[in-house]
Design an enzyme around this catalytic site. Structure first.
Site, short mmCIF file in Angstrom:
data_model
loop_
_atom_site.label_atom_id
_atom_site.label_comp_id
_atom_site.label_asym_id
_atom_site.label_seq_id
_atom_site.Cartn_x
_atom_site.Cartn_y
_atom_site.Cartn_z
N HIS A 146 -8.18 -12.84 0.23
CA HIS A 146 -7.07 -11.91 0.02
C HIS A 146 -5.82 -12.69 -0.39
O HIS A 146 -5.75 -13.90 -0.23
CB HIS A 146 -6.76 -11.13 1.31
CG HIS A 146 -7.70 -10.00 1.55
ND1 HIS A 146 -8.91 -10.17 2.18
CD2 HIS A 146 -7.61 -8.67 1.24
CE1 HIS A 146 -9.54 -9.01 2.25
NE2 HIS A 146 -8.78 -8.07 1.69
N LYS A 199 -1.31 -11.68 3.34
CA LYS A 199 -2.10 -10.96 4.37
C LYS A 199 -1.97 -11.68 5.71
O LYS A 199 -2.09 -12.90 5.79
CB LYS A 199 -3.57 -10.86 3.94
CG LYS A 199 -4.40 -10.04 4.91
CD LYS A 199 -5.70 -9.57 4.31
CE LYS A 199 -6.54 -8.81 5.31
NZ LYS A 199 -5.91 -7.56 5.77
N MET A 256 0.83 -1.21 0.00
CA MET A 256 0.00 0.00 0.00
C MET A 256 0.87 1.26 0.00
O MET A 256 0.52 2.26 -0.63
CB MET A 256 -0.94 -0.01 1.22
CG MET A 256 -2.19 -0.83 1.04
SD MET A 256 -3.13 -0.34 -0.42
CE MET A 256 -3.46 1.38 -0.07
N GLY A 308 -4.94 3.21 7.85
CA GLY A 308 -5.47 2.15 6.98
C GLY A 308 -5.11 0.76 7.48
O GLY A 308 -5.65 -0.23 7.01
#
Ligand code: NAD
Length: 266
Positions: free
Chosen positions: A150, A154, A12, A93
Site C-alpha cells: 500500500h 497507510k 477515501m 470501511g
C-alpha cells in the site's frame, strides 16, 4: 436515499463525495471533517464541496438515511455510538480495529445494521471466495503466504484486506487465524512451522492496494492476486453497499453485521 460521509476530507472520503454526488440513486446529506479542519473539500476531479460539511457528526446522523465511515478506529467507535443512538445503518470501511474495538462493533450490530468490509472491491470479494476454495483443496501441505503493498501513508499493517484473506485461508483449512498467523520474521527464525499462515507487508509511493495469496507446494506454486489502481472502486462498492443496507433497514428494520458477500449475493 440520503447518504452522509464521515471523514469526507480523507483520501477515501473525497472519493466517496465524488461517487455520491455522481449517483442517480443517492443524495449527499453532507459530511464531517476532523475537529479544526477546513470544511472546504476538493475531489480529485476538481469539484469543491462545502455545503453541509462541518464537525457535527450528530447533526449529520440526524439528517441521513445511512452513513459511510472511512476514518480511524477511534473516530469510527465514536460514530458507532452515534449510529446506535440515532438507529441509523452504518457502512464501516475503516480498518485496523483491535479485538476489543471489533467486539464493540459486533455488539452494536445487535441494535443496528452494520456493513463492515476491509475491501469494497468486487475483485477482492471474489478473490476471498477463491482463496477459501484453494485452501480447502490444497490443505496445509501448501504453505500459505499473503503479501500486500500500500501507499506510504497507510497506518495499519497488515492491511485489513490481507487479514481478511488470511481468514479465508484459515476458514478453508478449518483453523483459527489468530492461532496460525505469522506476522513478524526477523533474524534466526528457524524453518517454517507447518500450517502457519504468513504475512508480509510492503509500503511505498501511491500504491492504492495490491494483494497476493501464495500457496507454495513442493514443485509448484499457486499465486492468486488482486491489483487496485483506482480507489474509486472502493467508493463505488461502499455506496452500492450503503444503498443495499439502507433499503434493507427501511424494509424490515433487522439489525445485523453484514459484509460484501451479502451485498453481492456471493
Ligand atoms: P485518510 O487518512 O486519507 O482519511 C481519514 C480521514 O478521516 C482524514 O481526513 C481525517 O481527518 C478524518 N477523520 C479522523 N477523525 C475524524 C473525525 N472524528 N471526524 C471526521 N473526520 C475524521 O485515510 P484513507 O486512506 O481515506 O483511509 C481511511 C480508512 O479507510 C483507513 O482505515 C483505511 O485502511 C481504510 N480503507 C478501507 C478501504 C476499504 O475498501 N474498506 C479502502 C481504502 C482505505
Amino acid at each position: 436515499m440520503k447518504i452522509g460521509i464521515l471523514g469526507c476530507a480523507g483520501r477515501m472520503g473525497r472519493a466517496l463525495l465524488a461517487e455520491v454526488d455522481g449517483s442517480s440513486r443517492a443524495l449527499l446529506s453532507g459530511g464531517t471533517v476532523r475537529p479544526g479542519a477546513s470544511p472546504l473539500v476538493h475531489t480529485a476531479d476538481g469539484r469543491s464541496f462545502a455545503d453541509s460539511i462541518d464537525e457535527d457528526a450528530a447533526a449529520l446522523f440526524a439528517r441521513s438515511d445511512v452513513l459511510i465511515d472511512f476514518t480511524s478506529p477511534k473516530a469510527s467507535l465514536d460514530h458507532l455510538a452515534l449510529a446506535c443512538s440515532h438507529e441509523k445503518p452504518l457502512v464501516l470501511g475503516t480498518t485496523g480495529f483491535t479485538a476489543d474495538q471489533q467486539a464493540d462493533i459486533d455488539d452494536a450490530a445487535r441494535t443496528i445494521p452494520i456493513l463492515q468490509a476491509a475491501n469494497f472491491s468486487l475483485g477482492i470479494s471474489l478473490l476471498s471466495s477463491l482463496v477459501r476454495q484453494a485452501a480447502r483443496a490444497l490443505g496445509p501441505e501448501f504453505d500459505a503466504e499473503i503479501l500486500e503493498m500500500h501507499h506510504r501513508h497507510k497506518v495499519d499493517a497488515p492491511s485489513g484486506t490481507a487479514l481478511a484473506l488470511g481468514r479465508a485461508v484459515a476458514m478453508g483449512r478449518g483453523v483459527d487465524l489468530d492461532e496460525m498467523s505469522e506476522k513478524l520474521r526477523d533474524g534466526q527464525i528457524g524453518p517454517r512451522v507447518p500450517g502457519r499462515i504468513g504475512f508480509a507487508t510492503l509500503r511505498g509511493g501511491d500504491v492504492v492496494g495490491e494483494h497476493q495469496v501464495i500457496f507454495a507446494g513442493m514443485g509448484e506454486r499457486l499465486v492468486l492476486s488482486h491489483l487496485a489502481s483506482d480507489r474509486q472502486i472502493f467508493a463505488r462498492g461502499a455506496v452500492h453497499a450503503a444503498l443495499w443496507l439502507a433499503t434493507r433497514w427501511q424494509e424490515d428494520q433487522t439489525p445485523g453485521l453484514f459484509d460484501m458477500a451479502d451485498v453481492l449475493g456471493l
